[in-house]
Design an enzyme around this catalytic site. Sequence first.
Site, PDB file in Angstrom:
ATOM      1  N   TYR A  39       2.523  48.804  46.525  1.00  0.00           N
ATOM      2  CA  TYR A  39       1.549  47.961  45.834  1.00  0.00           C
ATOM      3  C   TYR A  39       0.256  48.749  45.728  1.00  0.00           C
ATOM      4  CZ  TYR A  39      -2.028  44.664  44.690  1.00  0.00           C
ATOM      5  OH  TYR A  39      -3.088  44.071  44.062  1.00  0.00           O
ATOM      6  N   GLN A  86     -11.004  16.671   8.578  1.00  0.00           N
ATOM      7  CA  GLN A  86     -10.374  15.475   7.991  1.00  0.00           C
ATOM      8  C   GLN A  86     -10.055  14.554   9.169  1.00  0.00           C
ATOM      9  OE1 GLN A  86      -6.387  15.920   6.507  1.00  0.00           O
ATOM     10  NE2 GLN A  86      -6.486  14.087   5.236  1.00  0.00           N
ATOM     11  N   ALA A 131       6.695  56.544  49.526  1.00  0.00           N
ATOM     12  CA  ALA A 131       7.394  55.264  49.414  1.00  0.00           C
ATOM     13  C   ALA A 131       6.758  54.221  50.322  1.00  0.00           C
ATOM     14  CB  ALA A 131       8.856  55.450  49.789  1.00  0.00           C
ATOM     15  N   ALA A 144      -4.146  21.816   7.202  1.00  0.00           N
ATOM     16  CA  ALA A 144      -3.711  22.016   8.592  1.00  0.00           C
ATOM     17  C   ALA A 144      -4.145  20.861   9.494  1.00  0.00           C
ATOM     18  CB  ALA A 144      -4.283  23.326   9.124  1.00  0.00           C
ATOM     19  N   ARG A 178       7.281  15.273  13.564  1.00  0.00           N
ATOM     20  CA  ARG A 178       8.699  15.592  13.702  1.00  0.00           C
ATOM     21  C   ARG A 178       8.988  16.638  14.785  1.00  0.00           C
ATOM     22  NH1 ARG A 178       9.116  16.141   7.202  1.00  0.00           N
ATOM     23  NH2 ARG A 178       6.888  16.389   7.534  1.00  0.00           N
TER      24      ARG A 178
END
Length: 482
Positions: free
Chosen positions: A375, A80, A389, A15, A21
């Site tokens: 809210y 690596q 409401a 990995a 590409r």
Amino acid sequence: MPNKKTPRIAIAILAAGKGTRLKSRLPKVLHEIGGRPLLAHVIAAATQVVPAPDVFAIIGHEAALIREAVESTGIRFVLQEEQRGTGHALMVARDALAAYDHVLVLSGDAPLITAATIVALRHFHLAHRASMTLLTADLDHPTGYGRVIRQSARSTAVRSIVEEKSASPAQKKIREINSGFYAFAVKPLFQHIQKLSTGNPHREYYLTDMAAILNRARQKVLAYKTPNPVEILGSNTRAEMVGLDLRLRAAKCQELMTQGVTIFYPHTCVIDSMVEIGPDTIIEPFVQLLGHTRLGSDCRIRSYSILANSQLGDGVLVRPGTLMDQARVASRAVIGPYSHLRPGSDIGEAAHIGNFVETKKLKLGKGSKANHLSYLGDAEIGAGVNIGAGTITCNYDGVNKHTTIIEDNVFVGSDSTLVAPVTIGQGAYIAASSCITHSVPPDSLALGRARQEIKEGWARHKRELTAAAKRARPKPRVDHPA
Ligand code: UD1
Ligand code: CA
């Protein structure tokens, strides 16, 4: 002491590459399919075969980023630093692998691999006492892959692997390809790995060259052909990645359907790999279920809803166009249409959240309702509460967030603003359009608005004044042309 007869087996996942590409800032193995990184899929398969500490990811390009993304799996890492090829990747893992008898090598960019296929590869390799076993597959379109050159047509023995760029026209016709998955006996691998050279078009150490090298050293090199070629598909380009994503999600939908979930028009739905859904739940077209979302049974998720990392109980109805992120919804609740449940929303049993209601860090009790245009943030609301409401919890004073507490059976009239911190006692009643800035004792009525005034005849009088002003205005002169 480990039993002498049980070979010690490690898994190495390659990995470290950049993924040139893809033309991306993100390293290849962190690109996601099915809602999680390529590498995470490979790790999930690997850790079903050996314990996590025996899995080594070989990382290099953007190593810190990759480590952080998959560290929680408990696997180990090998750095690596310079990526000089797939053979070089194993050279740097030499010390890490010294304690093992065999290593299974997987590719971090081939995420469809399953534990069953890794186990089959391991079994074949051990049963035949091979030094190197490659997992191969017959592909209709082998272009781009390394081709497998067998000793003879019928033999399981492999002479060499030829990379696409070095293959002759005759070799390019070979449909049997090298998957990039291998099993190696550790001893011969590291005894001969120094023989790899960079005499190829990419100037890299190719792990694939080990086939020919081990052959020359009279070691057994075999091929195990998988009956499931889709599992080895790699993702070197964006188009290949989208193709894999499609396959994975289609398979996920099939799996869910066998578990009793109905998914209408599954090709329109985006369902991540980790999602869990109970039986008799129905998913309508154009729904997205993302991350660690878990739905109970008998739910219905209506079209255009997007649920991320959320948990729903049984019998929940989610109406169209609902958004949820890190929310919990208890059984028989009804959410939507067009509700927005943000992180920390915890909706109680049989509660209702309706149109254009936004919630955040909200605990809503059993059977409570907020059906329209509200809210509700940083709030603890009890059971049996009605939120009228347009009710707003004013939770933010510009610096800090404050909590609104609403106890059981409160009635909040429409268009009320509750300025936190504030507590509304049990059974209290808030008159419509109130601005509540002080706590309200239980069972009381709170009015926080200007008293209504009536001015009789005011409107008629205004109409008459307007009409009189209009009559008094001089008519504009119009000069007609002759
Ligand atoms: C490789 C094989 C090819 C096989 C194909 C299957 C070689 C030379 N070729 O080609 O025969 O058909 O896989 O998909 O191995 N990586 C490192 N360090 C490096 C270079 C690569 O860790 O120095 C990792 C990459 O991140 C990747 C994996 O190794 O996850 C494979 O590398 P990639 O460049 O994709 O190899 P392919 O060209 O696909
Ligand atoms: Ca590849």
